[in-house]
Scaffold this active site. Sequence first.
Site, PDB file in Angstrom:
ATOM      1  N   ASP A   1     -21.145  51.947  16.626  1.00  0.00           N
ATOM      2  CA  ASP A   1     -20.280  53.115  16.504  1.00  0.00           C
ATOM      3  C   ASP A   1     -19.764  53.178  15.073  1.00  0.00           C
ATOM      4  OD1 ASP A   1     -18.449  55.254  17.439  1.00  0.00           O
ATOM      5  OD2 ASP A   1     -18.743  54.299  19.400  1.00  0.00           O
TER       6      ASP A   1
ATOM      7  N   ASP B   1     -18.885  58.920  15.327  1.00  0.00           N
ATOM      8  CA  ASP B   1     -17.723  59.446  16.034  1.00  0.00           C
ATOM      9  C   ASP B   1     -17.211  60.750  15.414  1.00  0.00           C
ATOM     10  OD1 ASP B   1     -15.654  58.711  18.100  1.00  0.00           O
ATOM     11  OD2 ASP B   1     -14.334  58.868  16.355  1.00  0.00           O
TER      12      ASP B   1
ATOM     13  N   HIS C   1     -17.243  56.477  27.728  1.00  0.00           N
ATOM     14  CA  HIS C   1     -15.892  55.905  27.740  1.00  0.00           C
ATOM     15  C   HIS C   1     -14.798  56.972  27.649  1.00  0.00           C
ATOM     16  CE1 HIS C   1     -16.913  56.803  23.670  1.00  0.00           C
ATOM     17  NE2 HIS C   1     -15.656  56.643  23.314  1.00  0.00           N
ATOM     18  N   ASP C   2     -15.177  58.234  27.434  1.00  0.00           N
ATOM     19  CA  ASP C   2     -14.189  59.301  27.270  1.00  0.00           C
ATOM     20  C   ASP C   2     -14.025  60.185  28.494  1.00  0.00           C
ATOM     21  OD1 ASP C   2     -13.507  58.641  24.680  1.00  0.00           O
ATOM     22  OD2 ASP C   2     -15.083  59.895  23.806  1.00  0.00           O
TER      23      ASP C   2
ATOM     24  N   GLU D   1     -21.606  62.467  17.422  1.00  0.00           N
ATOM     25  CA  GLU D   1     -20.784  63.021  18.498  1.00  0.00           C
ATOM     26  C   GLU D   1     -20.243  64.352  17.996  1.00  0.00           C
ATOM     27  OE1 GLU D   1     -16.803  62.100  21.156  1.00  0.00           O
ATOM     28  OE2 GLU D   1     -16.813  61.799  19.006  1.00  0.00           O
TER      29      GLU D   1
HETATM   30  C1  GLC Z   1     -14.290  60.094  19.944  1.00  0.00           C
HETATM   31  C2  GLC Z   1     -14.360  58.833  20.747  1.00  0.00           C
HETATM   32  C3  GLC Z   1     -13.050  58.633  21.460  1.00  0.00           C
HETATM   33  C4  GLC Z   1     -11.964  58.526  20.427  1.00  0.00           C
HETATM   34  C5  GLC Z   1     -11.978  59.718  19.479  1.00  0.00           C
HETATM   35  C6  GLC Z   1     -11.166  59.429  18.250  1.00  0.00           C
HETATM   36  O1  GLC Z   1     -14.170  61.223  20.745  1.00  0.00           O
HETATM   37  O2  GLC Z   1     -15.443  58.833  21.608  1.00  0.00           O
HETATM   38  O3  GLC Z   1     -13.046  57.522  22.304  1.00  0.00           O
HETATM   39  O4  GLC Z   1     -10.726  58.416  21.055  1.00  0.00           O
HETATM   40  O5  GLC Z   1     -13.261  60.022  19.021  1.00  0.00           O
HETATM   41  O6  GLC Z   1     -11.789  58.445  17.472  1.00  0.00           O
END
Ligand code: GLC
Length: 576
Positions: free
Chosen positions: A100, A196, A322-323, A250
Amino acid sequence: MTESRDWYKQAVFYQIWVRSFADGNGDGIGDLYGVYDKLEYVRSLGANAIWFNPLYPSPNADYGYDISDYCDIHPDYGDLDQFKKVLDKAHSLGMKVVMDLVVNHTSDEHPWFLESRKGRDNPYSDYYIWRDVPNNWKSLFEGDAWEYDSLRGQYYLHLFAKKQPDLNMDNPKVREEVKKILRFWLDLGIDGFREDVINFISKREGLPNGISFLPILGDMIHYKDGPHIHEYMKEFREVCDEYGAVQIGEGPMTTVGNALTYLSGEKKSLDMMFSFDHMTADCLYTEYMHRPFRLVKLKRALSKWQKRLGDRAWNTLYLENHDHPRVISRYGSEHYHRESGTALATAYLFLKGTPFIYQGQEIGMTNIRLSSIDRYVDVSSKNNYEKYHLKDDLKSRLRRIHISSRDSARTPMQWDDTRYAGFSEAKPWFYVNRNYKRINVKLQEEDKDSILNFYRKCIRIRQKSRTLVFGAYREYLPADPNVYVYERELNNIHYLIVVSFAPVKIPMPVPGALKGIPVQRVLTNYPALHKEGETLHLPFDFLHLQPYEAAMFRYRKAASASYDSVDKDSASGRVK
Ligand code: GLC
Ligand code: CA
């Protein structure tokens, strides 16, 4: 020498959120010792790549997404030596490893930020986004997007939590730091990055106010897919190109049109992107604005990305990470646990793109329902509880958290039915879901029809078939509120995927083109009723489906002149 990147198209990823995966040293926290011992398990699913959520030192205000050192491992999880052991073992088992990369923000405890706070004339002064007068942006996690820092005497921008100050990517020194981080991990031998909120890193000059009646969404127009994003992405791409490293972005709220600018054409800077459209079939934008699940909304989102990316770009396929809360609790049914778990697997594992499986998804882990908000640990759940639906009574506000919390994805992995679900010998850092005696890996290993073994079967079928990896996508019955029906086709080898999302028996009208054709059933989640391998004719009227029944049929169109000469859909496309 760089190796071809194309492996990702035939890969199946397993996502590990290490803190809750397996505790190897008995302190109640998942770690890289635990991961090391479970790599054979991951491989046994058929996975050939792993994405690790952040493993770096972090004060854990956002569980690893607030990084205080980019080039080390959190002491809770091990150290760089242990990471290297995991990496080597994963490689020797035939699995790639993706890390990540979180560079929209750091932790406020990162040395850069500690320096930057000190004043306007130190070398790190412009590493972050400081203002005397803040604009009206709201953060996604905690109130206003600006926090006053008394040491510096200015406000800093944080699009996420207060402890996650945004980096100033317009500063070339910051971009050089990012490239150093990329090289550090690539030199260690990793195979790529999951990047991310990467579409947020370029903010519009002058940071104009957002549209005030549209909090967050109305701010995003100023930082989502921002003005310099493609220049910055190009710089990072060049480093990854040297190593042949895969880049997966992402892209919260990204439209398919915008995604295509990252994924194809001249500005291509990413191999794949995580889109969010299909994760809002039971909510408005984010989960705390919950709505009843609508299959048609889910199908529309999936089909849009399948069709628009088509041959031009490559999709990611996922239903959990995980979100998000657990998908059986969202789009399936805890009552029809096995049926809906296997139905959901069937619905997405045969789409065009690269499947990602999130830890615990393969055994159908479900949402946790804690008795008070104080027991939840996720910053965004707590924020949602305190900010939204304040007119509701406390019970219904807590119910919203049960439905929506990211914490449901972060409970310890359920390995067996012993104390603490075999995750640890010590009391785990977070609550184990009470259903672990019923839902765990060990039980499902022993049951050939379990969700776990169904995932294995689907992956095996997928990896043996060029059609299922590369074939074209076509949807049938798009307006049907109960079934998802789609087809994959390559060289006149067709797979028809049929998935009922109804908790009752339903008749599915057979689409015109498929009436009465001979097919082979290659997959069923009702093994007591149907035989895999059987040949049959699709009915002319209705296919009668059980609750959450899923099936895959294989067929060829007899009309094709080359019916017999077509290459067998063989293992030639298999990932080594
Ligand atoms: C992304 C991650 C998430 C995190 C956010 C801020 O969406 O997947 O878990 O809280 O970014 O870094
Ligand atoms: Ca541990």
